[in-house]
Design a protein around this motif. Structure first.
Motif, short mmCIF file in Angstrom:
data_model
loop_
_atom_site.label_atom_id
_atom_site.label_comp_id
_atom_site.label_asym_id
_atom_site.label_seq_id
_atom_site.Cartn_x
_atom_site.Cartn_y
_atom_site.Cartn_z
N THR A 400 87.82 9.25 23.42
CA THR A 400 86.67 9.03 24.50
C THR A 400 86.88 7.53 25.01
N ILE A 401 86.66 7.53 26.39
CA ILE A 401 86.51 6.34 27.11
C ILE A 401 84.97 6.20 27.32
N ALA A 402 84.33 5.01 27.06
CA ALA A 402 82.93 4.84 27.15
C ALA A 402 82.61 3.57 27.82
N PHE A 403 81.44 3.44 28.87
CA PHE A 403 81.41 2.51 29.55
C PHE A 403 79.85 2.62 30.17
N LYS A 404 79.48 1.54 30.86
CA LYS A 404 78.05 1.69 31.58
C LYS A 404 78.60 1.27 33.04
N GLY A 405 78.65 2.34 33.99
CA GLY A 405 79.24 2.35 35.14
C GLY A 405 78.18 2.59 36.21
N SER A 406 78.26 2.02 37.67
CA SER A 406 77.29 2.49 38.56
C SER A 406 78.20 2.37 39.99
N SER A 407 77.58 3.05 40.90
CA SER A 407 78.04 2.91 42.20
C SER A 407 76.74 3.16 43.37
N ASP A 408 76.84 2.33 44.21
CA ASP A 408 75.81 2.28 45.17
C ASP A 408 75.84 3.41 46.29
N THR A 409 77.15 3.91 46.32
CA THR A 409 77.60 4.60 47.39
C THR A 409 78.04 5.96 46.72
N GLN A 410 77.60 6.22 45.52
CA GLN A 410 77.99 7.65 44.92
C GLN A 410 79.52 7.79 44.87
N ALA A 411 80.13 6.59 44.80
CA ALA A 411 81.76 6.60 44.80
C ALA A 411 82.22 7.31 43.52
N ARG A 412 83.33 7.80 43.51
CA ARG A 412 84.17 8.34 42.28
C ARG A 412 85.18 7.18 41.62
N ILE A 413 85.17 7.05 40.41
CA ILE A 413 85.90 6.21 39.75
C ILE A 413 87.19 6.95 39.24
N LYS A 414 88.43 6.46 39.71
CA LYS A 414 89.58 7.49 39.14
C LYS A 414 90.16 6.54 37.87
N ILE A 415 90.67 7.22 37.00
CA ILE A 415 91.18 6.78 35.67
C ILE A 415 92.39 7.23 35.13
N ASN A 416 93.43 6.55 35.41
CA ASN A 416 94.80 6.77 34.56
C ASN A 416 95.07 6.60 33.26
N VAL A 417 95.27 7.43 32.70
CA VAL A 417 95.25 7.21 30.70
C VAL A 417 96.99 7.27 30.83
N ASP A 418 97.56 6.32 30.56
CA ASP A 418 99.11 6.02 30.30
C ASP A 418 99.35 5.86 28.74
N ILE A 419 99.60 7.33 28.08
CA ILE A 419 99.94 7.15 26.80
C ILE A 419 101.73 7.49 26.68
N ASP A 420 102.35 6.40 26.20
CA ASP A 420 103.98 6.37 26.06
C ASP A 420 104.23 6.50 27.68
N HIS A 422 103.61 9.19 29.55
CA HIS A 422 102.84 10.24 30.03
C HIS A 422 101.64 9.76 30.68
N THR A 423 101.25 10.19 31.91
CA THR A 423 99.92 9.99 32.53
C THR A 423 99.12 11.05 32.74
N ASP A 424 98.02 11.03 32.35
CA ASP A 424 96.65 11.75 32.63
C ASP A 424 95.82 11.08 33.73
N ILE A 425 95.26 11.73 34.60
CA ILE A 425 94.58 11.40 35.72
C ILE A 425 92.96 11.99 35.76
N TYR A 426 92.04 11.24 35.60
CA TYR A 426 90.70 11.53 35.34
C TYR A 426 89.98 11.14 36.59
N SER A 427 88.70 11.69 36.73
CA SER A 427 87.91 11.10 37.88
C SER A 427 86.36 11.65 37.51
N MET A 428 85.52 10.51 37.95
CA MET A 428 84.12 10.48 37.45
C MET A 428 83.34 10.13 38.57
N GLN A 429 82.25 11.00 38.74
CA GLN A 429 81.28 10.41 39.83
C GLN A 429 80.18 9.59 39.20
N LEU A 430 80.03 8.34 39.90
CA LEU A 430 79.17 7.62 39.38
C LEU A 430 77.69 7.60 40.24
#
Length: 478
Positions: A400-420, A422-430
């Protein structure tokens, strides 16, 4: 199997002083266009037009400043390679034309009183000084008064105008008469009445390949920067002027990148930020936080300004690029950030705003305002240090990745998780609230980890109060 927590308690800024595995999680070795005030992480502001009309073409812009004349109206002054322009926040007026394009366009400004009138004095090194009273620009000085020299560097010290940068006499430091009675700073001659009020000059150093490259007045000394060293002039009149060489070794700064800070100076060099503390020059203790950026960058035409507790210095990341970058430095937090995506011709602050001007759109902008670069998207990211948690033999399985995040413009935050590798790409609406903790389920396993947070389509977001990454670990032998 052990459940572990990787905590980022706060976000501070860039740190390239050590191998990533060894830097604190609150730093990043690779971040851009981010703001970390109060320990939070957010997309930095952009810039907005301050004056609605652009500086007229076709000549390249090199410097800007402000000047307030006798009418009390502040004007914006811009120097190009062929002319000087002024604006009262509406249209631009050409106030002086050099008649040619300068071969090596460089400028310096200082403000002084001549008689009872306030003037802005402008030096370029290739032509006679210019003086501007807010209405009319004219030549400063005269051949008769020995003040028609083609000097560049200017500053006022102990009531006199000091200048240097004459290419015919690269080591020569000039000073004016002391104003009073019928004397003015436009007179650089000797004075039979008293040596203490006369003008004059002296040579600083002895070699022609070590020219004066900057002047800067402090409360008790005039600093004379040379290509290969630093001198200071002390005393308050020609009879007791003393020139001393300062025992210091540092890379030469551009005269446009020397910023007063209290009764000291901070300036950008190829080796990082340095400070003159009144006695000698020292590299800042955190100067190597941006060493990887500076390693391949150029600072020979760096521009600097101080505003709202932070220093801003432009650097040229590519000598031939049409864009450059700004290094932002907060001395109280030892916090560095780099800002990219634009070209900087000059930076200037009058205490009310940080102004930036460029050669592309040719507008005067207020920096750190708005959510775009005058309509262009801001691309921002923050990458956590690549770490093995100082436990190289264990396998880490992300949960799990946990944080308190917000966006005044309802933007999406992109998150790349690099393990060794390999990269996994995630996207979350704020949304607009940072009250609730957001949890992002993640997976994959390996021995090293790095997480990159970045905005999508130039959107703005904020992460408040750090971030946590939950993972489990074990060893192959278990």
């Amino acid at each position: 199997m052990q459940r572990k927590q990787y905590r980022i308690d706060e976000f501070i800024g860039l740190n390239q002083s050590r191998q990533e595995n060894l830097i604190n999680s609150c730093f990043s070795a690779d971040a851009c266009n981010m703001n970390t005030e109060n320990g939070n992480l957010s997309v930095a502001k952009g810039y907005v037009r301050h004056i609605d009309s652009p500086v007229p073409n076709p000549h390249a812009i090199y410097r800007m400043t402000t000047f307030t004349g006798s009418d009390g109206v502040m004007q914006y002054i811009v120097a190009t390679d062929a002319a000087i322009y002024a604006s009262r926040s509406v249209e631009w007026t050409k106030i002086y034309d050099y008649g040619i394009r300068l071969a090596n366009p460089m400028f310096d400004f200082t403000q002084a009183k001549i008689g009872t009138t306030d003037y802005l004095i402008i030096g370029c090194g290739e032509r006679q000084l210019i003086k501007y009273d807010g209405f009319t620009a004219s030549l400063f000085g005269s051949d008769e008064k020995l003040s028609s020299e083609h000097v560049l560097y200017l500053d006022m010290y102990k009531g006199r105008l000091f200048s240097a940068g004459n290419t015919s006499y690269p080591n020569r430091l000039y000073w004016s008469k002391l104003p009073g009675d019928s004397r003015s700073i436009e007179d650089w001659r000797y004075d039979d009445a008293s040596v203490n009020v006369e003008g004059g000059h002296t040579e600083i150093g002895s070699t022609s390949n070590d020219p004066i490259v900057a002047l800067h007045a402090m409360s008790n000394q005039l600093l004379i920067f040379k290509k290969h060293g630093l001198y200071r002039l002390i005393g308050d009149r020609p009879s007791n002027f003393t020139v001393e060489k300062v025992d210091a070794s540092f890379d030469t700064p551009a005269h446009t990148a020397i910023i007063p800070y209290g009764d000291s100076l901070v300036f950008m060099t190829k080796d990082g930020l340095c400070s003159f503390n009144g006695i000698t020059v020292r590299q800042l203790a955190d100067a190597n936080y941006i060493k990887d950026i500076l390693k391949h960058s150029f600072t020979y035409d760096s521009k600097g300004a101080y505003f709202d507790g932070k220093f801003y210095f432009s650097i040229r990341e590519n000598d031939y690029s049409t864009t450059n970058a700004i290094i932002e430095y907060d001395p109280l937090r030892s916090s560095y950030m780099i800002r990219r995506g634009f070209f900087v011709a000059d930076l200037y602050s009058n205490g009310n705003a940080l102004f930036m001007i460029n050669n592309t759109a040719r507008y005067v902008y207020r920096f750190n305002e708005g959510d775009s670069y005058d309509g262009a998207l801001i691309h921002a990211w923050w990458r956590t240090p690549r770490t093995d948690f100082l436990d190289k033999t264990s396998i880490k399985a992300l949960r799990t990745i946990a944080f308190k995040g917000s966006s005044d413009t309802q933007a999406r935050i992109k998150i790349n998780v690099d393990i060794d590798d390999h990269t996994d790409i995630y996207s979350m609406q704020l949304d607009g609230s940072s009250i609730f903790v957001k949890e992002l389920p993640v997976k994959n396993e390996g021995r090293t980890l790095s997480v990159k947070l970045y905005n999508e389509n130039g959107g703005s977001f904020s992460i408040d109060g750090g971030m946590e990454i939950i993972f489990e670990k074990w060893r192959r032998s278990e």
